[in-house]
Scaffold this motif. Sequence first.
Motif, mmCIF file in Angstrom:
data_model
loop_
_atom_site.group_PDB
_atom_site.id
_atom_site.type_symbol
_atom_site.label_atom_id
_atom_site.label_comp_id
_atom_site.label_asym_id
_atom_site.label_seq_id
_atom_site.Cartn_x
_atom_site.Cartn_y
_atom_site.Cartn_z
ATOM 1 N N GLY A 114 52.543 -42.646 -37.698
ATOM 2 C CA GLY A 114 52.678 -43.511 -36.827
ATOM 3 C C GLY A 114 51.836 -43.438 -35.517
ATOM 4 N N VAL A 208 52.261 -39.498 -35.159
ATOM 5 C CA VAL A 208 53.584 -38.759 -35.476
ATOM 6 C C VAL A 208 53.794 -39.018 -36.981
ATOM 7 N N MET A 210 55.846 -37.140 -40.935
ATOM 8 C CA MET A 210 56.863 -36.051 -41.220
ATOM 9 C C MET A 210 56.475 -35.061 -42.226
HETATM 10 N N1 HPA Z 1 56.880 -41.867 -37.568
HETATM 11 C C1 HPA Z 1 56.964 -40.758 -38.324
HETATM 12 N N2 HPA Z 1 56.597 -40.854 -39.440
HETATM 13 C C2 HPA Z 1 55.805 -41.824 -39.757
HETATM 14 C C3 HPA Z 1 55.673 -42.961 -39.012
HETATM 15 C C4 HPA Z 1 56.233 -42.952 -37.810
HETATM 16 O O1 HPA Z 1 56.310 -44.015 -37.104
HETATM 17 N N3 HPA Z 1 54.850 -43.872 -39.724
HETATM 18 C C5 HPA Z 1 54.401 -43.065 -40.768
HETATM 19 N N4 HPA Z 1 55.206 -41.968 -40.877
#
Ligand code: HPA
Length: 271
Positions: A114, A208, A210
């Motif tokens: 994101g 950002v 994961m």
């Molecule tokens: N946040 C966290 N992980 C993500 C995002 C997000 O907005 N978009 C894709 N992976």
Amino acid sequence: MFQALHETVEYIKRKTENFEPEIGIVLGTGLGGLVNEIEVAYSLMYSNIPNFPISTLEFHSGKLIFGTLNGKKVIAMQGRLHYYEGYSMQQITFPIRAMKALGVHCLFVSNAAGSLNSNFKKGDLMIINDHINLQPESPLRGHNDADMGPRFPDMSQPYSRRLIDIAMRIAVDEKIKCHQGVYVSVTGPNLETKAEYNYLRIIGGDAVGMSTVPEVIVANHMHIPVFAISVLTDEGFPEVLSPVSLEEILETARKAEPEMTKILSQLISTL
Ligand code: HPA
């Protein structure tokens, strides 16, 4: 871990007739298409490889691909593992340890992330030039095997400056819009609140996601140069935040994928 690694690597060598990859690739959410560029020699399901964690996500296919990309011998993870799936940090990064034991000396990582930076729009690419680890633990926690790497690895330049410079030149030549920035890794699996996006921006994040940081830490631990790139799939701009679905994230990743693939594939050919 040494024993497990030995067992895994022996299995892989047997199944791939001692294929010796030089370059490791980890493909992120919605970004498995680079595999279509690989002349595939062998393909192993994670579920058949001893000690390999199995990806629990239906949109991550969970295969280890061996083949040639632009003349280079590569090993690619189609489907990565995330901390939120319930694995330990050691499990998530086990495949990177296995890659090194198979001979990999350069790692390429992609992910969907994101955007936090209001100049970086949905669908743009961002080369990661630094990171902030907000995941709750390091994959290096616990006993350190000095044969694998130092107890306190340096992190002053976790992403290869040389590879970033070459990739930026490729992007300019190909007229691909490509930013550079700081990736913050969080645990997920929930996305962030407005207040959290705001916080991540304030602490210095441009994007950002994961994933990625555990693999990058382990690669640095083993002195493997890393190149990592994010496809910005949504905009975490607190002022105008709107709900985002996994479908939208995957759709945006799919659209941006050809450009990302072009950069990665040309970058690999320069090595
Ligand atoms: N946040 C966290 N992980 C993500 C995002 C997000 O907005 N978009 C894709 N992976």
